[in-house]
Structure formats: structure tokens, C-alpha cells
Design a protein around this motif. Structure first.
Motif, PDB file in Angstrom:
ATOM      1  N   GLU A 280       0.800  -1.225   0.000  1.00 42.20           N
ATOM      2  CA  GLU A 280       0.000   0.000   0.000  1.00 42.20           C
ATOM      3  C   GLU A 280       0.833   1.276   0.000  1.00 42.20           C
ATOM      4  N   ALA A 300      -9.465  -6.787  -7.519  1.00 38.09           N
ATOM      5  CA  ALA A 300     -10.661  -5.938  -7.418  1.00 38.09           C
ATOM      6  C   ALA A 300     -11.917  -6.787  -7.479  1.00 38.09           C
ATOM      7  N   ALA A 304     -14.303  -7.875  -4.148  1.00 34.65           N
ATOM      8  CA  ALA A 304     -15.354  -6.870  -4.399  1.00 34.65           C
ATOM      9  C   ALA A 304     -16.458  -6.890  -3.355  1.00 34.65           C
ATOM     10  N   PRO A 307     -16.384  -5.553   2.292  1.00 34.45           N
ATOM     11  CA  PRO A 307     -16.420  -4.098   2.497  1.00 34.45           C
ATOM     12  C   PRO A 307     -15.119  -3.507   3.028  1.00 34.45           C
ATOM     13  N   TRP A 309     -12.088  -4.422   2.382  1.00 30.26           N
ATOM     14  CA  TRP A 309     -10.925  -4.570   1.500  1.00 30.26           C
ATOM     15  C   TRP A 309     -11.199  -4.195   0.050  1.00 30.26           C
ATOM     16  N   ALA A 310     -12.428  -4.009  -0.351  1.00 29.56           N
ATOM     17  CA  ALA A 310     -12.761  -3.828  -1.770  1.00 29.56           C
ATOM     18  C   ALA A 310     -12.012  -2.652  -2.398  1.00 29.56           C
ATOM     19  N   LYS A 311     -12.035  -1.480  -1.762  1.00 32.17           N
ATOM     20  CA  LYS A 311     -11.381  -0.297  -2.328  1.00 32.17           C
ATOM     21  C   LYS A 311      -9.869  -0.472  -2.366  1.00 32.17           C
ATOM     22  N   ARG A 312      -9.330  -1.072  -1.316  1.00 33.03           N
ATOM     23  CA  ARG A 312      -7.884  -1.283  -1.252  1.00 33.03           C
ATOM     24  C   ARG A 312      -7.438  -2.260  -2.338  1.00 33.03           C
ATOM     25  N   GLU A 314      -9.019  -2.796  -5.193  1.00 31.96           N
ATOM     26  CA  GLU A 314      -9.186  -2.116  -6.477  1.00 31.96           C
ATOM     27  C   GLU A 314      -7.977  -1.232  -6.767  1.00 31.96           C
ATOM     28  N   SER A 315      -7.475  -0.571  -5.724  1.00 32.70           N
ATOM     29  CA  SER A 315      -6.305   0.291  -5.887  1.00 32.70           C
ATOM     30  C   SER A 315      -5.083  -0.525  -6.286  1.00 32.70           C
TER      31      SER A 315
END
Length: 464
Positions: A280, A300, A304, A307, A309-312, A314-315
Motif C-alpha cells: 500500500e 478488485a 469486491a 467491504p 478490502w474492496a477499495k484497497r 481495487e487500488s
């Protein structure tokens, strides 16, 4: 960011995420099942046109409809309609390499990659395998995704290779006996690469040479890290010579590719969370193993429905690049010295089909003065490695390996270039069975030799 700096980070991703040794870490959300209605919708995309047939390795081998993507989709539909996961049905799913050549060929955009992934997850969850098969699979997945366990295996394996025991095993016929008792163990023996002395561990940071152009993270992997450490060292040197500070987190482990592609989704998610956490702090992550890069670009989708970990995830997926992909984006700066050698370039399936990276490695090789690149016939047909496929389906894998080795020999090249450790081991073994002494190298090693001005013998005089 403790995972970046902790050299004693646990090998078990469950422990890294705060779960017990036998628990699947996470938020408690059930993310194993596909989204409601996703499987029937994806199945309906297939119009059964047959464009996939000539690209499917198992259909090419056997001409059996149920061992083609179209046939397997028909079986998936039967299961959705209520048919149980019978042993014959599962066998056809197991015979799929997951090479994704059919995805490239499909004019209707069928997501066969997602279909076989979801189906394999159901097989792993619901289908009781025979005891020996279950134990073999469990042993493989308890070993290969764990670098420390692979490192512990290096010493005994190197002694086996160097003391003559390997030669005795083969000449005495004991290997043939092992093949009858356990084809998977025999495959492991044959595929093991020649091991030299362990290289020093890469530092956590490799400084750019000259003016810094970028800071990148680098995945070291599992099999790559322990059995092909020279590839990682070459990757770090090439990036540094091209002006990159290279960050190599000690807390990283397996990316989860083997588990993901075998349907062990919760296990894959645990590995993915740890990898996300480890990287990260960087803007770009460079990967030199095709299967690993493919899996990380899928994070991603994999996380998905989680909740936390989804954004992390995707990044991380958005900033993952194959080594050759990134070097072409960055543009060359370091001087390429002549390297008078003829190479055959092998397209790894998870690089060409899953990631769409085809032109970049060829462009980098073409930029080396005096190096000649020759193409292998039927480049879209898998070599038979396919992650753990050559361990669980050794006979089919050997047939495909023989086809690929014949294609390599027909090029007349002095050196085979492959961008995935599994492909390197698979084709090396097939060439050896044919008595061929063509050396095998990674794209990073070719670039490294040119940038450092090494002579051709540094690549050609390699054990195979």
C-alpha cells in the motif's frame, strides 16, 4: 505499515490478518459464492459458435467436445439446472488448464475465465474427491504458496540433484515406478529446476542508478523467489538501471494465484489481503511472473464483496504492471549493449491472454542490438504448465509440453525466453526428454545481460 518493514512477517496469511491458523481471515462476510444470478447470466452469453475449439489445448489434444470450453459450459449449465457434480463432470472441469485462450478467441465476449473460476470453487466446496487425490492436492497447496517451506526444501533437493541420486533414480527405473505409484510426485521430481547455491536475499530497497525516474514495488513471489532467485535479482537491477528506486517489502508472501486458479477462493482472498497490505505504500507494483500478475489484477473482483478490502484491492489491481508492460510505459534510458544470440519467445498464457501483454516483451527484446527473436508455432496453445496443472494432470501436461518443445526446436533458436517460472520448468523438462540442450531464461535476464554488457555465454552456458 508493519507488513512493509517486518522481516519476520508470518508465512501464513491467516496469521498475518489476525485469524487463527486454521481460520479464513476477513470480516465475517460470506464472499465465497458468486453474486446472485451471475453464473446463469454469464452462461447465457455463450452462443456455442465453436470459435474457441481450435484454441483449446485439451480439445486440440483429444477432439472431445466435453473437453472444450463450449462443452464445459454445457456441463456448467446442466449443473445450474440441477444436475449434481458427478465424478465425470468434475473430471472435465479438472482437465481445463484455465489458459484463457478461448477468452481471447471468443467473438461474443464470454467470460469463461470467470465461469471456470466459479465452477472450480463449487467443486472444491461440494465435491468429495478420492482420499489420495485430496491428500495430494492438500500437500501441494500446503507447500508451493509458502516461500519458507520451499526454502526448507531447497537444501535436500539440491543435494538430491548434486550427489547423483537423481541420476540413479532415473537410470534405475525407480522414477518409472514412482510414476505408477504417484504421477504427481513423479512430475514434481522431473520439473524441479537445477538448483545452485542460494543467492543473498534482496534488500528492502534497491536505489536507482543515476537520476531517479520512479519508485516501484516489486513482487518476489514463491517459486520465483526460491527456485529462480536470479530472475528477481535481474529484475531489480534492470529497474534500477532504468532509473527506478525498487521497494521490496519483507512482509510480502504468496499473491494467491495458485489458490485462485484452483478454486480455493477463501485461501486466495487471505493471500490477497496480505499482498494488498504489503504494497500500500507504493504507486506501481512490478511483477515478473505471468500468473502472479494476472491474479493481482483480479483482486478488485476477488475482494469486491468484502467491504473492508474492496477499495484497497481495487487500488492494488489498478497499479499492478507486468515488468515488460511497465518498462515500455517508462521508456528506455539505459544503454543496450549488443547481445548476439537467437532467442525463441514463449507467450505465457496468463501474460498473453489474461493480461493482454504480447507486444511489450517482443519490443524490449527487439531493442537489444544483434539479438534475433524467432516465433514459436501455435503460440496461443498452452505449454501445459498452467499453475498446478502439470502436477495434477501430468499426462495431458506432458503431451502439451512435447508439442511446445517441438515448436521451440523448429525455430533453431539458441535460447528460450519465458516470462513465467511454471512455463520455464515445464518446457525445460519437455526439451530434456527430447535430449535438447537449449537453455531457458526470463525476459528480465536477457535485458539485464544487455544492460550490463555481459557476453552471450552468460546466458547460453546455463544448466537445464
Amino acid at each position: 505499515m508493519t507488513a512493509l518493514n517486518d522481516p519476520a512477517a508470518p508465512d501464513d496469511p491467516a496469521a498475518a490478518n489476525g485469524a487463527g491458523a486454521g481460520e479464513a481471515p476477513g470480516t465475517g462476510t460470506d464472499v465465497t459464492a458468486p453474486r446472485e444470478g451471475e453464473l446463469p447470466r454469464l452462461l447465457s452469453d455463450c452462443v456455442h459458435c465453436g470459435f474457441c475449439l481450435p484454441t483449446c489445448p485439451t480439445y486440440v489434444l483429444w477432439g472431445e467436445e466435453m473437453d472444450s470450453p463450449r462443452g464445459r459450459i454445457h456441463l456448467m449449465q446442466q449443473h445450474v439446472d440441477g444436475a449434481p457434480l458427478s465424478a465425470p463432470m468434475v473430471e472435465h472441469f479438472d482437465r481445463c488448464l484455465g489458459c484463457m485462450a478461448c477468452v481471447t478467441a471468443c467473438p461474443s465476449g464470454v467470460r469463461y475465465d470467470r465461469l471456470i473460476e466459479m465452477t472450480r470453487a463449487e467443486v472444491e466446496q461440494d465435491h468429495p474427491r478420492p482420499v489420495v487425490e485430496r491428500l495430494t492436492r492438500e500437500a501441494v497447496f500446503r507447500l508451493f504458496p509458502y516461500p519458507r517451506r520451499l526454502r526448507a526444501l531447497r537444501g535436500p533437493l539440491r543435494a538430491y540433484q548434486r550427489t547423483g541420486l537423481r541420476r540413479l533414480m532415473r537410470r534405475s527405473g525407480l522414477l518409472g515406478l514412482l510414476e505408477r505409484v504417484s504421477p504427481s510426485l513423479a512430475a514434481m521430481e522431473r520439473l524441479a529446476p537445477p538448483l545452485g547455491r542460494p543467492l543473498p536475499r534482496l534488500p528492502e530497497r534497491v536505489a536507482a542508478r543515476g537520476e531517479r525516474r520512479a519508485t516501484v514495488g516489486m513482487l518476489t513471489g514463491c517459486v520465483q523467489r526460491e527456485f529462480f532467485p536470479g530472475v528477481n535479482a535481474a529484475t531489480a537491477r534492470v529497474l534500477a538501471l532504468e532509473g527506478c528506486d525498487v521497494v521490496i517489502p519483507r512482509g510480502q508472501g504468496c499473491c494467491g494465484a495458485l489458490s485462485l486458479h484452483a478454486g480455493r477462493q477463501e485461501e486466495a482472498r487471505a493471500f490477497a489481503r496480505r499482498t494488498v497490505e504489503a504494497f500500500e505504500g507504493v504507486d506501481v507494483i512490478v511483477v515478473n511472473a505471468a500468473g502472479c500478475g494476472s491474479a493481482m489484477k483480479e483482486y478488485a473482483q476477488l475482494l469486491a464483496d468484502d467491504p473492508a478490502w474492496a477499495k484497497r484491492a481495487e487500488s492494488l489491481s489498478a497499479k499492478t504492471r507486468d515488468l515488460t508492460e511497465y518498462l515500455v510505459e517508462l521508456g528506455p534510458r539505459a544503454r543496450r549493449h549488443p547481445l548476439p544470440v537467437t532467442v525463441a519467445y514463449h507467450d505465457a498464457c496468463h501474460l498473453a491472454h489474461a493480461q493482454g501483454v504480447r507486444s511489450q516483451p517482443r519490443a524490449l527484446l527487439a531493442g537489444i542490438p544483434e539479438l534475433t527473436v524467432r516465433e514459436i508455432a501455435d503460440p496461443d496453445i498452452c505449454c501445459g504448465s498452467a499453475g498446478t496443472y502439470n502436477l495434477f494432470q501430468p499426462e495431458a501436461a506432458a503431451e502439451l509440453g512435447d508439442r511446445k518443445a517441438a515448436g521451440v526446436q523448429a525455430t533453431g533458436a539458441e535460447l528460450l525466453v519465458a516470462a513465467n517460472p511454471g512455463c520455464a520448468m515445464q518446457i525445460r523438462d519437455a526439451l530434456a526428454r527430447r535430449g535438447d540442450r537449449i537453455a531457458v531464461a526470463h525476459t528480465a535476464e536477457i535485458l539485464d545481460a544487455s544492460l550490463r554488457g555481459l557476453n552471450r555465454s552468460s546466458l547460453l552456458e546455463r544448466p537445464i
